[in-house]
Write an enzyme that holds these catalytic residues in place. Structure first.
Site, PDB file in Angstrom:
ATOM      1  N   HIS A  90      28.133 -30.842  -5.289  1.00 28.67           N
ATOM      2  CA  HIS A  90      28.732 -29.924  -6.246  1.00 28.67           C
ATOM      3  C   HIS A  90      30.175 -30.316  -6.532  1.00 28.67           C
ATOM      4  O   HIS A  90      30.762 -31.153  -5.842  1.00 28.67           O
ATOM      5  CB  HIS A  90      28.691 -28.484  -5.722  1.00 28.67           C
ATOM      6  CG  HIS A  90      27.363 -27.826  -5.877  1.00 28.67           C
ATOM      7  ND1 HIS A  90      26.359 -27.959  -4.937  1.00 28.67           N
ATOM      8  CD2 HIS A  90      26.856 -27.046  -6.861  1.00 28.67           C
ATOM      9  CE1 HIS A  90      25.301 -27.285  -5.337  1.00 28.67           C
ATOM     10  NE2 HIS A  90      25.571 -26.718  -6.504  1.00 28.67           N
TER      11      HIS A  90
ATOM     12  N   LYS B 238      33.826 -25.627  -5.737  1.00 26.91           N
ATOM     13  CA  LYS B 238      32.855 -24.785  -5.029  1.00 26.91           C
ATOM     14  C   LYS B 238      33.345 -24.549  -3.611  1.00 26.91           C
ATOM     15  O   LYS B 238      33.584 -25.491  -2.857  1.00 26.91           O
ATOM     16  CB  LYS B 238      31.468 -25.425  -5.022  1.00 26.91           C
ATOM     17  CG  LYS B 238      30.411 -24.532  -4.411  1.00 26.91           C
ATOM     18  CD  LYS B 238      29.010 -25.060  -4.670  1.00 26.91           C
ATOM     19  CE  LYS B 238      27.952 -24.139  -4.076  1.00 26.91           C
ATOM     20  NZ  LYS B 238      28.012 -22.768  -4.643  1.00 26.91           N
TER      21      LYS B 238
END
Length: 233
Positions: free
Chosen positions: A131, A135
């Site tokens: 990600h 995040k």
């Protein structure tokens, strides 16, 4: 439909753009610093905030009798508390670790593959998720969902981010700038490997799924999931 956005980061802004394009209106935008707000004009709330404020946001919406869609991860140790709170309020709540149509289909593939592989002890299971660097939680909620599905079908007991023991699923969580989300499940043996993989190309799929879920849940009561929304599985 009048929408309250709980969290106004990148996902919140993506949801806003899609909602407005689908002729909805945003009547409330709650940031991480917002303390006083009400839901009097809202038909539904969509929560993509941060773990430290997610439960507060959700409970405030339920207190106001507003259905809540939540995609925030990293707070799930309080999930059962929220479910009990929602039932006590005779409210409406839907949580999904991922709102993407493709990911929810991927969940069904993962369940089926784990069932097929459960009888073959010569294979070990590992996962990778990638990600963007913004995040905050690791592993992702999607990776946890995938791991929990595998655990239900196999002899694995838990997952880990560290060096895995024989009864643990190894999850390799990476954070790379600009990556919306990639998840891969691999079964390895000495003679071959079997993998399934989902790669998101943008946040649009997540945002669209959240808006579709909000449209679906607006006049309903109870606890739901994306399987209900998409009528799959």
């Amino acid at each position: 439909m009048k929408i309250a956005l709980l969290g106004y980061g990148r996902m919140g802004k993506s949801i806003e753009a899609i909602a407005v394009d689908r002729s909805h209106s945003i009547v409330l935008k709650v940031t991480d610093e917002t303390s006083n707000y009400d839901f009097s004009d809202a038909d539904v709330a969509i929560d993509f905030s941060i773990p430290s404020v997610a439960t507060t946001n959700i409970k405030k919406a339920l207190d106001a009798g507003v259905p809540v869609i939540s995609g925030t991860t990293g707070w799930l140790e309080h999930y059962n508390d929220i479910i009990d709170y929602c039932k006590a309020k005779d409210g409406t709540f839907l949580y999904a670790s991922n709102f993407s149509l493709g990911v929810n289909l991927f969940f069904e593939l993962n369940k089926k593959l784990s069932e097929l592989m459960s009888g073959f002890s010569e294979y070990t299971t590992e996962m990778e998720e990638i990600h963007h660097t913004q995040k905050l939680d690791a592993p992702s909620g999607t990776a946890i969902t995938l791991a929990e599905q595998i655990i239900k079908s196999t002899n694995y007991k838990t997952w880990t981010l560290n060096d895995a023991k024989p009864n643990e699923i190894q999850i390799d969580a990476k954070r790379i700038e600009g990556v919306p989300g990639t998840h891969e499940v691999t079964y390895n043996s000495k003679i071959d490997s079997i993998s399934i993989k989902h790669t998101a190309h943008s946040r649009q799929g997540f945002a669209m799924g959240a808006v579709i879920a909000a449209e679906w849940i607006k006049d309903k009561k109870g606890i739901f999931s994306m399987k209900d929304v998409l009528n799959i599985g």
